[in-house]
Design an enzyme around this catalytic site. Structure first.
Site, PDB file in Angstrom:
ATOM      1  N   ILE A  44       0.883  -1.283   0.178  1.00 45.27           N
ATOM      2  CA  ILE A  44       0.129   0.072   0.082  1.00 45.27           C
ATOM      3  C   ILE A  44       0.910   1.233  -0.032  1.00 45.27           C
ATOM      4  O   ILE A  44       0.315   2.402  -0.071  1.00 45.27           O
ATOM      5  CB  ILE A  44      -1.100   0.133   1.237  1.00 45.27           C
TER       6      ILE A  44
ATOM      7  N   SER B 114       5.194   2.869  -0.591  1.00 44.23           N
ATOM      8  CA  SER B 114       6.748   2.828  -0.697  1.00 44.23           C
ATOM      9  C   SER B 114       7.341   4.167  -0.328  1.00 44.23           C
ATOM     10  O   SER B 114       6.661   5.176  -0.551  1.00 44.23           O
ATOM     11  CB  SER B 114       6.964   2.285  -2.155  1.00 44.23           C
ATOM     12  N   GLY B 115       8.534   4.249   0.071  1.00 39.16           N
ATOM     13  CA  GLY B 115       9.094   5.323   0.301  1.00 39.16           C
ATOM     14  C   GLY B 115      10.864   5.152   0.421  1.00 39.16           C
ATOM     15  O   GLY B 115      11.096   3.931   0.280  1.00 39.16           O
TER      16      GLY B 115
ATOM     17  N   ASP C 175       9.880  15.651  10.357  1.00 31.12           N
ATOM     18  CA  ASP C 175       9.297  15.169   8.988  1.00 31.12           C
ATOM     19  C   ASP C 175       7.980  15.248   8.784  1.00 31.12           C
ATOM     20  O   ASP C 175       7.154  14.344   8.347  1.00 31.12           O
ATOM     21  CB  ASP C 175       9.716  13.555   8.548  1.00 31.12           C
TER      22      ASP C 175
ATOM     23  N   PHE D 133      12.173   4.543   2.922  1.00 27.85           N
ATOM     24  CA  PHE D 133      12.550   3.701   3.934  1.00 27.85           C
ATOM     25  C   PHE D 133      12.597   2.298   3.593  1.00 27.85           C
ATOM     26  O   PHE D 133      12.929   1.298   3.978  1.00 27.85           O
ATOM     27  CB  PHE D 133      11.821   4.103   5.086  1.00 27.85           C
ATOM     28  N   GLY D 134      11.492   2.123   2.346  1.00 28.52           N
ATOM     29  CA  GLY D 134      11.299   0.617   2.199  1.00 28.52           C
ATOM     30  C   GLY D 134       9.721   0.538   1.806  1.00 28.52           C
ATOM     31  O   GLY D 134       9.502   1.646   1.146  1.00 28.52           O
TER      32      GLY D 134
ATOM     33  N   LYS E 226       5.397  -1.895   7.815  1.00 31.89           N
ATOM     34  CA  LYS E 226       6.423  -1.183   7.370  1.00 31.89           C
ATOM     35  C   LYS E 226       7.695  -1.862   7.418  1.00 31.89           C
ATOM     36  O   LYS E 226       8.176  -2.223   8.438  1.00 31.89           O
ATOM     37  CB  LYS E 226       6.436   0.303   8.234  1.00 31.89           C
TER      38      LYS E 226
ATOM     39  N   VAL F  91       5.361  -0.718   2.693  1.00 32.19           N
ATOM     40  CA  VAL F  91       4.397  -0.696   3.507  1.00 32.19           C
ATOM     41  C   VAL F  91       3.350  -1.584   3.054  1.00 32.19           C
ATOM     42  O   VAL F  91       2.912  -1.444   1.974  1.00 32.19           O
ATOM     43  CB  VAL F  91       3.598   0.531   4.020  1.00 32.19           C
TER      44      VAL F  91
END
Ligand SMILES: *[C@@H]1O[C@H](CO)[C@@H](O)[C@H](O)[C@H]1NC(C)=O
Ligand SMILES: *[C@@H]1O[C@H](CO)[C@@H](O)[C@H](O)[C@H]1NC(C)=O
Ligand SMILES: *[C@@H]1O[C@H](CO)[C@@H](O)[C@H](O)[C@H]1NC(C)=O
Ligand SMILES: *[C@@H]1O[C@H](CO)[C@@H](O)[C@H](O)[C@H]1NC(C)=O
Ligand SMILES: *[C@@H]1O[C@H](CO)[C@@H](O)[C@H](O)[C@H]1NC(C)=O
Ligand SMILES: *[C@@H]1O[C@H](CO)[C@@H](O)[C@H](O)[C@H]1NC(C)=O
Ligand SMILES: *[C@@H]1O[C@H](CO)[C@@H](O)[C@H](O)[C@H]1NC(C)=O
Ligand SMILES: *[C@@H]1O[C@H](CO)[C@@H](O)[C@H](O)[C@H]1NC(C)=O
Ligand SMILES: *[C@@H]1O[C@H](CO)[C@@H](O)[C@H](O)[C@H]1NC(C)=O
Ligand SMILES: *[C@@H]1O[C@H](CO)[C@@H](O)[C@H](O)[C@H]1NC(C)=O
Ligand SMILES: *[C@@H]1O[C@H](CO)[C@@H](O)[C@H](O)[C@H]1NC(C)=O
Ligand SMILES: *[C@@H]1O[C@H](CO)[C@@H](O)[C@H](O)[C@H]1NC(C)=O
Length: 855
Positions: A546, A548-549, A667, A551-552, A568, A554
């Site tokens: 659902i 992505s970013g 953030d 960091f990785g 996450k 979700v």
């Protein structure tokens, strides 16, 4: 190095602004690109006289353009040669813009020009030869561009020179400093040429500039002897910067006496920088003849030998003494303690021997003492207890013995204590281990320390690194160490500690998601196995992805007990920052609880796999609602938005002011704000959050020492483009005021419906600057758009505005709050507590003034 000078008077000759001058300005405008709503919008508009165009000043008879001042107007493009048509121009200031290309040689025709500033642009190429004709010039600033080539000889002197201020710093100029022997720059007071590639010697003719106040030639490739005969004729000198060149001393590089003597009559001298040259010889006793006005002296990184002369004590006004990285030997003179204003003393990396003079404890303002990497012996003096301002004490790499004086525990402002690589014995005093002020580093490694680890170590809840390795410590490792929550590095290896094979004995970033021994007031985070997670997410299938970013990824999933979860997963193969963000997030989530913060359900941690598990927020993130794609989400109305902003403000105020650990989120942005079924907002993502010291005030206080850069994770730029506070770009630490800034951007984004990263702002501007440029007179267009979009919708969930006035007022107040929160100066921004109060008031106002149809 900003010097504000106003040299030029504002009167001129009589005549008529010719159509030629107007044509010159229009062709200048044609080669400028800018936001259409910016600086030049009233240029050439009907009914506005040329003399009223932004940036233009005419003479009294409005017959000629005298000044063109467009500094800091976010203008780009090239500088048009047509400006040469402004024949009466005295002031041309285009500084702090984005002009590129060359400086047009045609400007050499502006014979009346007195002040020329092109600083802080992207200009390339050379200074045009024809500038030798600009003989009225008083003030020239071309610093901070990309200019190159040799500086034309006639630029400084074509016959005589009226120049008072010359700044060509931070470019790539080459060749020598072009002052011919017959050149007399008599009026010159400021010569700033630092950070170029200038070679050769300092020209003797500079001796004619007897009014010099500020001479900065740092960071070039200049050589030859120190310019004694030149500075001796500059009695008004205040700042002399010659560091980072290849200067030598006189008499075959042995004699500094002549140079110090030459400065003896410069009774206003404040700073003398000679560091990182090729100076050799002894520091002569006549250093005492340097003016008493001297505040800073830097002789570091040279080849100076012999001892430090006690006569240095004559420099009673010194606050900074830097003699690091030379070949100095002998003892540290006790007389140093007579220099009562000293704040920073660097004597590191020399050959100094003997004991540390106890008298150093008498320096009431001492904040930094670096005696590291010498041959000092004896014990650390007890007298340091009196150094109430001491922040950094670096004594590593000596031959110090004896015990650590417990009195060091009275240095309640100490942030760094590095005593490593000495022969210090005895136990670690509880008083020192309990120094709650230590923020950065406690390094006692490579000594002969014995006994047990003091329990007080657990009080260091701000310290980032503790190195006690290679000592003779024994006994058990206290489990309370886990409460040093900011700790990123702990090394206990090379001791005789029980269980020292345990993983606590040495870890660095990321190996400590240790929730085995949580404090009683902490949430204990249960763990889930990898297999269970695989099942819950159907093998991390793409259909469950659902988000992505950086960091990785979700994934959504369902646990055995039917709890719907968001998983996450942190990229295991990306940079080493990832385990750290995992640890951070665990630490913070474990210690914070608030209705508007996303709660953690469980974690999964294997060396090669790290995941955090949250309840699934079915409504997704605020981002989805602000920018619905293909109508995927309903539009929010004003009362929902105000309520969401209020929720976010409360969550952040809790983090800043009420939670057991103070947290800066770092953030805040729409994608980190999740909505639950009741449209309650929950703040998430603590991957780059930062713990700060308990009391806000001391964290915000700045002192001279804050300018000392120190390698720590704080140097990183943190946050997301568009939302980061401007001071973070300048190397400031994460602060609550930075979050307030991001919150302000968020408010403005919600009201305008425009992303702060939207290309319409161009690469130089920002959402808040754009809104600010409309405030207050042109704000109506923005307000009206928001009223249309949030107050008079037709969907069932959107209430009719009972009164458009209420909507209008709330929107204006939110814009104002957004602008107050995004002020450039962090200290002017409100606290999150103030913001929460304001948002609460707006929410209250809306709910009492608006009759909502669905309630
Ligand atoms: C200035 O205005 C005149 C009259 O409106 C117009 O003809 C001309 O094109 C304009 N010049 C520029 C450079 O915009
Ligand atoms: C020096 O000044 C004279 C007279 O003002 C001028 O004619 C000459 O061109 C200038 N030299 C340079 C190199 O600009
Ligand atoms: C030097 O100039 C560049 C732009 O050319 C600027 O980014 C940089 O900050 C300047 N350096 C200093 C120390 O001012
Ligand atoms: C200017 O400096 C040069 C070189 O040092 C020197 O020959 C000349 O006499 C000086 N002029 C004056 C007026 O001091
Ligand atoms: C400083 O001033 C004194 C007194 O005027 C004078 O004797 C001495 O020569 C001067 N020193 C220098 C280096 O100019
Ligand atoms: C630096 O100083 C040393 C010793 O005085 C000398 O041999 C060497 O040539 C100097 N280097 C430069 C670049 O001046
Ligand atoms: C020393 O510094 C103080 C405070 O800045 C100043 O008032 C005083 O004039 C200075 N002393 C000298 C000799 O310059
Ligand atoms: C002092 O000198 C050392 C060695 O060159 C340098 O690393 C440090 O930045 C200097 N500190 C100051 C404040 O000048
Ligand atoms: C310091 O070094 C010099 C040589 O540079 C040497 O002659 C002198 O004896 C040394 N002094 C001490 C106290 O070590
Ligand atoms: C600290 O300063 C006080 C007063 O100046 C002095 O009496 C005391 O001895 C000092 N303490 C130490 C440990 O030197
Ligand atoms: C002291 O410990 C810190 C953290 O481990 C380390 O970065 C630093 O290099 C150590 N200092 C010395 C002198 O070894
Ligand atoms: C811990 O300290 C020992 C000895 O100082 C060193 O060899 C080792 O590399 C350090 N461990 C870590 C993880 O930094």
């Amino acid at each position: 190095m900003l010097v504000a000078l106003l040299f030029v008077s504002r009167t001129g000759v009589v005549g008529v602004v010719t159509s030629d001058e107007k044509a010159s300005l229009l062709s200048f405008m044609m080669s400028v690109y800018s936001d259409p709503e910016h600086a030049l919008q009233n240029w050439n508009s009907s009914g506005v006289h040329v003399c009223e165009w932004t940036g233009i000043t005419c003479n009294e008879g409005r017959s000629a353009v005298m000044q063109l001042v467009l500094t800091g107007r976010s203008l780009g493009g090239t500088i048009s040669p047509a400006l040469s048509g402004l024949s009466s121009l005295k002031v041309l200031d285009l500084s702090k813009n984005y002009f590129e290309g060359h400086i047009p040689a045609e400007l050499g025709a502006l014979l009346m020009l007195q002040e020329l500033s092109l600083a802080w642009n992207l200009l390339e190429g050379t200074i045009p030869l024809g500038f030798g004709k600009l003989r009225s010039l008083i003030y020239v600033d071309m610093g901070n561009n990309r200019l190159s080539g040799d500086i034309p000889v006639e630029f400084f002197c074509n016959g005589s020179s009226s120049l008072q201020y010359v700044d060509l710093s931070n470019n790539s100029f080459t060749g020598g400093i072009p002052l011919k022997d017959d050149c007399e720059m008599k009026d010159l007071r400021y010569l700033l040429l630092w950070s170029n590639r200038l070679t050769g010697r300092i020209p003797p003719a500079l001796a004619n500039s007897t009014r010099m106040e500020w001479l900065d030639l740092e960071l070039n490739l200049l050589n030859g002897r120190l310019p004694s005969h030149i500075v001796s004729r500059m009695p008004n000198l205040q700042f002399l910067y010659l560091s980072y060149n290849q200067f030598t001393a006189e008499d075959g590089n042995t004699n500094l006496e002549t140079f110090f003597d030459a400065l003896s009559n410069s009774s206003a001298l404040r700073e003398l920088e000679l560091g990182a040259n090729n100076l050799s010889g002894k520091i002569p006793p006549v250093i005492s003849r340097l003016p008493k006005s001297l505040v800073q002296i830097n002789l570091a990184e040279n080849l100076l030998y012999g001892s430090i002369p006690p006569q240095i004590s004559n420099l009673i006004n010194l606050t900074l003494l830097n003699l690091s990285s030379n070949l100095l030997n002998g003892t540290i003179p006790t007389e140093l303690c007579q220099v009562g204003r000293l704040e920073r003393v660097y004597l590191s990396n020399n050959l100094l021997s003997g004991e540390i003079p106890s008298a150093l404890g008498d320096l009431p303002h001492l904040g930094l003492l670096d005696l590291s990497q010498n041959r000092l012996s004896g014990a650390i003096p007890d007298s340091f207890a009196n150094l109430s301002q001491l922040r950094r004490l670096l004594l590593f790499g000596n031959q110090l013995s004896g015990k650590i004086p417990p009195s060091l525990g009275k240095c309640v402002n100490l942030e760094i204590l590095d005593l490593s690589y000495n022969r210090i014995s005895g136990e670690i005093p509880g008083e020192v281990a309990g120094l709650g002020s230590l923020k950065i580093n406690l390094n006692l490694s490579h000594n002969d320390l014995g006994g047990n680890l003091p329990l007080e170590l657990s009080k260091m809840d701000m310290v980032l690194a503790v190195d006690l390795s290679s000592n003779s410590l024994s006994g058990a490792i206290p489990s309370q160490l886990g409460s040093c929550i900011a700790l990123e590095y702990l090394n206990l290896s090379g001791n005789s500690l029980e269980g020292s094979e345990a993983r606590l004995a040495a870890f660095s970033r990321g190996d400590m998601e240790d929730d085995e021994n949580p404090e009683p007031n902490e949430l204990k985070i249960p763990k889930i196995t990898y297999d269970e997670l695989t099942q819950a997410t159907e093998g991390f299938s793409l259909s469950n992805l659902i988000g992505s970013g950086q960091f990785g990824h979700v994934y959504k999933g369902v646990l055995h007990d039917n709890t719907r979860i968001a998983v996450k997963v942190l990229d295991s193969d990306s940079a080493s920052g990832i385990p750290q963000s995992f640890k951070r997030e665990c630490q913070i989530l474990r210690r914070t609880r608030h209705r508007n913060l996303v709660r953690i359900i469980t974690i999964c941690s294997r060396p090669d796999f790290k995941a955090l598990i949250f309840p699934l927020m079915s409504m997704g993130s605020l981002e989805r609602y602000l920018y619905p794609c293909q109508g995927s989400a309903q539009k929010l109305d004003l009362s929902q938005l105000v309520s969401i902003c209020n929720d976010v403000a409360e969550a952040v105020a809790y983090l800043h002011h009420h939670s057991p650990v103070r947290v800066v989120h770092c953030d805040l942005k729409p994608s980190n704000i999740l909505l639950d079924d009741d449209m309650k907002a929950l703040v998430t993502d603590f991957g780059i959050a930062k713990l700060i010291k308990g009391d806000e005030e001391s964290a915000a206080t700045t002192t001279a020492l804050d300018s000392v850069s120190f390698s720590s994770t704080d140097g990183l730029l943190r946050g997301s483009v568009g939302y980061i506070a401007p001071e973070y770009g300048m190397g400031k630490r994460a602060s609550t005021q930075g979050d307030v800034y991001s919150f302000g951007v968020l408010l403005l984004e919600i009201i305008t419906g425009i992303r702060p990263t939207d290309p319409i702002f161009g690469h130089w501007s920002s959402l808040h600057e754009w809104v600010k440029s409309h405030y207050p007179h042109k704000i109506d267009t923005i307000v009206q758009r928001a009223v249309n979009s949030y107050c008079s919708g037709t969907t069932s969930a959107t209430p009719e505005c009972a009164s458009a006035g209420v909507c209008h007022n709330v929107i204006v107040e939110m814009i104002e709050l957004g602008l107050i929160c995004t002020q450039f100066s962090p200290s002017l921004r409100p606290s999150m507590l103030d913001v929460t109060q304001e948002m609460g008031r707006l929410r209250q106002y809306l709910s009492t003034e608006l009759v909502l149809p669905y309630k």
